[in-house]
Design a protein around this motif. Structure first.
Motif, mmCIF file in Angstrom:
data_model
loop_
_atom_site.group_PDB
_atom_site.id
_atom_site.type_symbol
_atom_site.label_atom_id
_atom_site.label_comp_id
_atom_site.label_asym_id
_atom_site.label_seq_id
_atom_site.Cartn_x
_atom_site.Cartn_y
_atom_site.Cartn_z
ATOM 1 N N CYS A 62 -1.238 7.232 10.989
ATOM 2 C CA CYS A 62 -0.834 8.504 10.370
ATOM 3 C C CYS A 62 -2.046 9.225 9.799
ATOM 4 O O CYS A 62 -3.075 8.620 9.510
ATOM 5 C CB CYS A 62 0.230 8.280 9.298
ATOM 6 S SG CYS A 62 -0.338 7.406 7.841
ATOM 7 N N VAL A 63 -1.893 10.521 9.651
ATOM 8 C CA VAL A 63 -2.900 11.371 9.024
ATOM 9 C C VAL A 63 -2.561 11.449 7.546
ATOM 10 O O VAL A 63 -1.426 11.776 7.181
ATOM 11 C CB VAL A 63 -2.906 12.785 9.656
ATOM 12 C CG1 VAL A 63 -3.916 13.677 8.948
ATOM 13 C CG2 VAL A 63 -3.188 12.701 11.144
ATOM 14 N N LEU A 64 -3.531 11.122 6.696
ATOM 15 C CA LEU A 64 -3.307 11.170 5.260
ATOM 16 C C LEU A 64 -3.560 12.561 4.703
ATOM 17 O O LEU A 64 -4.483 13.256 5.141
ATOM 18 C CB LEU A 64 -4.230 10.175 4.544
ATOM 19 C CG LEU A 64 -3.998 8.703 4.837
ATOM 20 C CD1 LEU A 64 -5.049 7.864 4.122
ATOM 21 C CD2 LEU A 64 -2.594 8.284 4.426
ATOM 22 N N ALA A 65 -2.751 12.938 3.737
ATOM 23 C CA ALA A 65 -2.967 14.174 2.991
ATOM 24 C C ALA A 65 -3.919 13.869 1.832
ATOM 25 O O ALA A 65 -4.090 12.706 1.442
ATOM 26 C CB ALA A 65 -1.640 14.701 2.456
ATOM 27 N N GLU A 66 -4.528 14.876 1.275
ATOM 28 C CA GLU A 66 -5.356 14.691 0.094
ATOM 29 C C GLU A 66 -4.484 14.173 -1.034
ATOM 30 O O GLU A 66 -3.379 14.675 -1.264
ATOM 31 C CB GLU A 66 -5.994 16.025 -0.304
ATOM 32 C CG GLU A 66 -6.933 15.921 -1.471
ATOM 33 C CD GLU A 66 -7.633 17.233 -1.757
ATOM 34 O OE1 GLU A 66 -8.074 17.397 -2.904
ATOM 35 O OE2 GLU A 66 -7.736 18.075 -0.850
ATOM 36 N N GLY A 67 -4.951 13.145 -1.733
ATOM 37 C CA GLY A 67 -4.176 12.598 -2.845
ATOM 38 C C GLY A 67 -4.482 11.135 -3.084
ATOM 39 O O GLY A 67 -5.511 10.615 -2.655
ATOM 40 N N VAL B 131 0.869 -1.181 0.000
ATOM 41 C CA VAL B 131 0.000 0.000 0.000
ATOM 42 C C VAL B 131 0.901 1.224 0.000
ATOM 43 O O VAL B 131 1.867 1.286 0.763
ATOM 44 C CB VAL B 131 -0.929 0.029 1.236
ATOM 45 C CG1 VAL B 131 -1.743 1.317 1.267
ATOM 46 C CG2 VAL B 131 -1.841 -1.181 1.260
ATOM 47 N N SER B 132 0.611 2.181 -0.864
ATOM 48 C CA SER B 132 1.358 3.443 -0.918
ATOM 49 C C SER B 132 0.384 4.598 -0.714
ATOM 50 O O SER B 132 -0.717 4.581 -1.263
ATOM 51 C CB SER B 132 2.037 3.613 -2.281
ATOM 52 O OG SER B 132 2.941 2.567 -2.525
ATOM 53 N N ALA B 133 0.803 5.591 0.063
ATOM 54 C CA ALA B 133 -0.054 6.743 0.339
ATOM 55 C C ALA B 133 0.814 7.942 0.699
ATOM 56 O O ALA B 133 2.007 7.801 0.957
ATOM 57 C CB ALA B 133 -1.020 6.429 1.478
ATOM 58 N N ARG B 134 0.186 9.094 0.733
ATOM 59 C CA ARG B 134 0.873 10.317 1.154
ATOM 60 C C ARG B 134 0.286 10.769 2.479
ATOM 61 O O ARG B 134 -0.903 11.025 2.582
ATOM 62 C CB ARG B 134 0.705 11.419 0.111
ATOM 63 C CG ARG B 134 1.318 12.744 0.588
ATOM 64 C CD ARG B 134 1.481 13.718 -0.528
ATOM 65 N NE ARG B 134 2.564 13.216 -1.358
ATOM 66 C CZ ARG B 134 2.851 13.665 -2.568
ATOM 67 N NH1 ARG B 134 2.144 14.612 -3.098
ATOM 68 N NH2 ARG B 134 3.852 13.156 -3.249
ATOM 69 N N SER B 135 1.147 10.829 3.473
ATOM 70 C CA SER B 135 0.707 11.331 4.780
ATOM 71 C C SER B 135 1.038 12.821 4.853
ATOM 72 O O SER B 135 1.688 13.369 3.964
ATOM 73 C CB SER B 135 1.412 10.577 5.910
ATOM 74 O OG SER B 135 2.743 11.013 6.047
ATOM 75 N N ASP C 74 -9.662 12.404 0.266
ATOM 76 C CA ASP C 74 -9.638 13.821 0.630
ATOM 77 C C ASP C 74 -8.867 14.057 1.922
ATOM 78 O O ASP C 74 -8.976 15.101 2.534
ATOM 79 C CB ASP C 74 -11.064 14.342 0.785
ATOM 80 C CG ASP C 74 -11.795 13.691 1.947
ATOM 81 O OD1 ASP C 74 -11.332 12.631 2.440
ATOM 82 O OD2 ASP C 74 -12.826 14.229 2.379
ATOM 83 N N GLY C 75 -8.081 13.079 2.307
ATOM 84 C CA GLY C 75 -7.407 13.101 3.595
ATOM 85 C C GLY C 75 -7.964 11.940 4.392
ATOM 86 O O GLY C 75 -8.666 11.090 3.857
ATOM 87 N N GLY C 76 -7.643 11.873 5.651
ATOM 88 C CA GLY C 76 -8.154 10.805 6.487
ATOM 89 C C GLY C 76 -7.054 10.224 7.352
ATOM 90 O O GLY C 76 -6.079 10.913 7.677
ATOM 91 N N PHE C 77 -7.202 8.951 7.688
ATOM 92 C CA PHE C 77 -6.252 8.264 8.557
ATOM 93 C C PHE C 77 -5.896 6.909 7.981
ATOM 94 O O PHE C 77 -6.707 6.294 7.291
ATOM 95 C CB PHE C 77 -6.856 8.054 9.954
ATOM 96 C CG PHE C 77 -7.185 9.331 10.661
ATOM 97 C CD1 PHE C 77 -6.228 9.955 11.447
ATOM 98 C CD2 PHE C 77 -8.426 9.919 10.533
ATOM 99 C CE1 PHE C 77 -6.511 11.144 12.096
ATOM 100 C CE2 PHE C 77 -8.728 11.108 11.173
ATOM 101 C CZ PHE C 77 -7.765 11.716 11.961
ATOM 102 N N MET C 78 -4.707 6.431 8.293
ATOM 103 C CA MET C 78 -4.312 5.078 7.946
ATOM 104 C C MET C 78 -3.665 4.454 9.167
ATOM 105 O O MET C 78 -2.782 5.060 9.779
ATOM 106 C CB MET C 78 -3.332 5.044 6.773
ATOM 107 C CG MET C 78 -2.907 3.629 6.418
ATOM 108 S SD MET C 78 -2.053 3.463 4.836
ATOM 109 C CE MET C 78 -0.516 4.278 5.183
ATOM 110 N N ILE D 42 -7.740 2.127 6.093
ATOM 111 C CA ILE D 42 -7.713 3.497 5.581
ATOM 112 C C ILE D 42 -9.130 4.045 5.689
ATOM 113 O O ILE D 42 -10.075 3.447 5.168
ATOM 114 C CB ILE D 42 -7.241 3.524 4.117
ATOM 115 C CG1 ILE D 42 -5.837 2.921 4.009
ATOM 116 C CG2 ILE D 42 -7.286 4.949 3.561
ATOM 117 C CD1 ILE D 42 -5.461 2.495 2.620
ATOM 118 N N VAL D 43 -9.262 5.168 6.389
ATOM 119 C CA VAL D 43 -10.573 5.796 6.595
ATOM 120 C C VAL D 43 -10.493 7.226 6.093
ATOM 121 O O VAL D 43 -9.606 7.980 6.486
ATOM 122 C CB VAL D 43 -10.959 5.783 8.094
ATOM 123 C CG1 VAL D 43 -12.312 6.452 8.301
ATOM 124 C CG2 VAL D 43 -10.958 4.368 8.644
#
Length: 88
Positions: free
Chosen positions: A43-48, A23-27, A63-67, A76-77
């Motif tokens: 972690c807190v996710l950034a929009e992306g 899984v890849s994401a931007r925090s 739109d952002g959220g948490f992982m 991922i929420v």
């Protein structure tokens, strides 16, 4: 082969659930990747984009959220998830 158990949830629905190898994401702190055996984290996710490798890459926009990651479970929420081609 070890796998991640991934659950992707929007405020109004479960978007996707299944096994993945990565899984890849931007925090808010920067880009990150999660592989099986990853240390627990929240972690807190950034929009992306969030990318899930599950027999091919699945890409969604949040739109952002948490992982959270714990014992090879990734949750991922996000308030909203744009996930074309992924069923509920």
């Amino acid at each position: 082969m070890m796998a991640l158990q991934v659950e992707l949830v929007a405020a109004d629905r479960k978007v996707w659930e299944g096994e993945a190898s990565q899984v890849s994401a931007r925090s808010t702190e920067g880009d990150l990747g999660v592989l099986p055996g990853h240390q627990p984290m929240l972690c807190v996710l950034a929009e992306g984009e969030v990318r899930i490798e599950a027999g091919g890459w699945k890409t969604v926009t949040v739109d952002g959220g948490f992982m959270s990651v714990d014992h090879d479970r990734v949750t991922i929420v996000a308030e909203s998830v744009d996930a074309p081609g992924m069923g509920s």
